[in-house]
Motif scaffolding. Structure first.
Motif, PDB file in Angstrom:
ATOM      1  N   ASP A  68       0.632   2.387  -3.418  1.00 31.71           N
ATOM      2  CA  ASP A  68      -0.361   1.788  -4.312  1.00 31.71           C
ATOM      3  C   ASP A  68      -1.188   2.857  -5.034  1.00 31.71           C
ATOM      4  O   ASP A  68      -2.403   2.754  -5.141  1.00 31.71           O
ATOM      5  CB  ASP A  68      -1.271   0.852  -3.524  1.00 31.71           C
ATOM      6  N   ASN A 147       0.100  -3.372   6.505  1.00 31.50           N
ATOM      7  CA  ASN A 147      -0.810  -3.416   5.362  1.00 31.50           C
ATOM      8  C   ASN A 147      -2.171  -3.935   5.834  1.00 31.50           C
ATOM      9  O   ASN A 147      -2.290  -5.072   6.285  1.00 31.50           O
ATOM     10  CB  ASN A 147      -0.218  -4.325   4.281  1.00 31.50           C
ATOM     11  N   ARG A 151      -4.420  -7.270  -0.411  1.00 31.39           N
ATOM     12  CA  ARG A 151      -3.571  -7.297  -1.604  1.00 31.39           C
ATOM     13  C   ARG A 151      -2.189  -6.767  -1.249  1.00 31.39           C
ATOM     14  O   ARG A 151      -1.995  -6.186  -0.175  1.00 31.39           O
ATOM     15  CB  ARG A 151      -4.174  -6.432  -2.717  1.00 31.39           C
ATOM     16  N   GLU A 152      -1.248  -6.962  -2.133  1.00 34.65           N
ATOM     17  CA  GLU A 152       0.076  -6.380  -1.936  1.00 34.65           C
ATOM     18  C   GLU A 152       0.009  -4.873  -2.099  1.00 34.65           C
ATOM     19  O   GLU A 152      -0.700  -4.363  -2.975  1.00 34.65           O
ATOM     20  CB  GLU A 152       1.070  -6.963  -2.945  1.00 34.65           C
ATOM     21  N   LEU A 153       0.761  -4.172  -1.243  1.00 31.85           N
ATOM     22  CA  LEU A 153       0.829  -2.715  -1.331  1.00 31.85           C
ATOM     23  C   LEU A 153       2.255  -2.306  -1.691  1.00 31.85           C
ATOM     24  O   LEU A 153       3.167  -2.463  -0.888  1.00 31.85           O
ATOM     25  CB  LEU A 153       0.450  -2.058   0.003  1.00 31.85           C
ATOM     26  N   VAL A 241       7.469  -3.720  -1.301  1.00 32.14           N
ATOM     27  CA  VAL A 241       6.144  -4.313  -1.412  1.00 32.14           C
ATOM     28  C   VAL A 241       5.774  -4.994  -0.100  1.00 32.14           C
ATOM     29  O   VAL A 241       6.489  -5.888   0.375  1.00 32.14           O
ATOM     30  CB  VAL A 241       6.081  -5.325  -2.578  1.00 32.14           C
TER      31      VAL A 241
END
Length: 275
Positions: A68, A147, A151-153, A241
């Motif tokens: 990210d 994670n 949020r998505e990483l 992801v």
């Protein structure tokens, strides 16, 4: 280096490796735990630390080019349309606590933080070692990442940004520079999947294998020009992801042997150590 905290890996009366779990390193190297030196049973060193051409190569470590936007590989960051550039974006992997410290195994937790101190990933890491015959031993390296954000990483390699062949990021081994021979059950191993691969140098052989099905699904990064490096890539040419609070787990087993092993013996190690 001054200020390092080190655990010594031993087999009998032999010190076969040192695990630097709390290194003293500049931010530009993406500080992280690493193994160096790693030695064969006869005492030949099979890792390199901070070589002049790639100061951010730290023996054996988990190094990721980008999480990210944060650089956990060290050195420059590859920018699409520009190329490698120095950015103030280096992260670090920080030891949290020990879960196990045994004569044949180390287990601890780490947090992966961005340069601003934000926690991106939580890691649980296990390093085990055992004999693998009269002239070899095996290093079993497992890491699990979670994670820690909402949020998505995305995890990316430079290849995911368009740098052809540069799919590195994940478990990475910097081997001694010099002439070597790569052997694998496939015709070409760089950027491909193979059950095992071996790298033979001067008086030593390393046999790498994915220790479980998920790891065997990753592609190998293999470089022998300019330097000798082998890695198991988390994200070759597409981002991996992680959803919020989702995780991944990888296990890589490396057999460290004296001399030049025949391919048949290298393949047999894959049978012995793979789950």
């Amino acid at each position: 280096m001054t200020g390092d905290a080190v655990e010594v890996l031993r087999l009998g009366d032999r010190a076969v490796a040192e695990y630097v779990w709390r290194p003293s390193l500049p931010a530009s190297l993406a500080p992280r735990p690493y193994l160096h030196p790693i030695r064969t049973l006869a005492g030949t060193t099979v890792t390199e630390l901070m070589p002049a051409s790639h100061r951010h190569h730290l023996g054996v470590s988990v190094a990721v080019a980008e999480v990210d936007g944060a650089n956990f590989w060290g050195g420059r960051t590859f920018l699409p349309g520009h190329g490698p550039a120095w950015l103030d974006n280096h992260g670090s992997q920080v030891h949290l606590r020990w879960l196990r410290r045994r004569p044949d195994q180390l287990m601890h937790t780490l947090r992966w933080t961005g340069i601003d101190g934000s926690i991106l990933l939580y890691e649980r890491r296990t390093v085990s070692w055992q004999p693998a015959g009269p002239d070899a031993w095996a290093l079993d390296f497992t890491f699990a990442l979670t994670n820690m954000t909402e949020r998505e990483l995305p995890i990316r390699s430079p290849a995911a940004h368009g740098r052809a062949g540069a799919g590195y990021g994940g478990f990475f081994w910097r081997a001694p520079s010099g002439r070597c021979r790569v052997t694998a059950p496939t015709e070409s191993v760089h950027g491909d999947r193979a059950r095992w691969l071996s790298v033979a140098g001067d008086r030593w052989t390393l046999v790498f294998l994915g220790g479980d099905e998920e790891t065997r699904g990753d592609r190998w990064f293999v470089r022998t020009r300019d330097y000798v490096g082998v890695g198991s890539s988390l994200a070759w040419d597409e981002p991996l992801v992680l959803a919020p609070h989702a995780g991944l787990r990888r296990r890589i087993v490396t057999v460290i042997a004296d001399g030049d092993l025949p391919p048949g013996r290298a393949a047999a190690y894959a049978d012995d150590f793979a789950a």
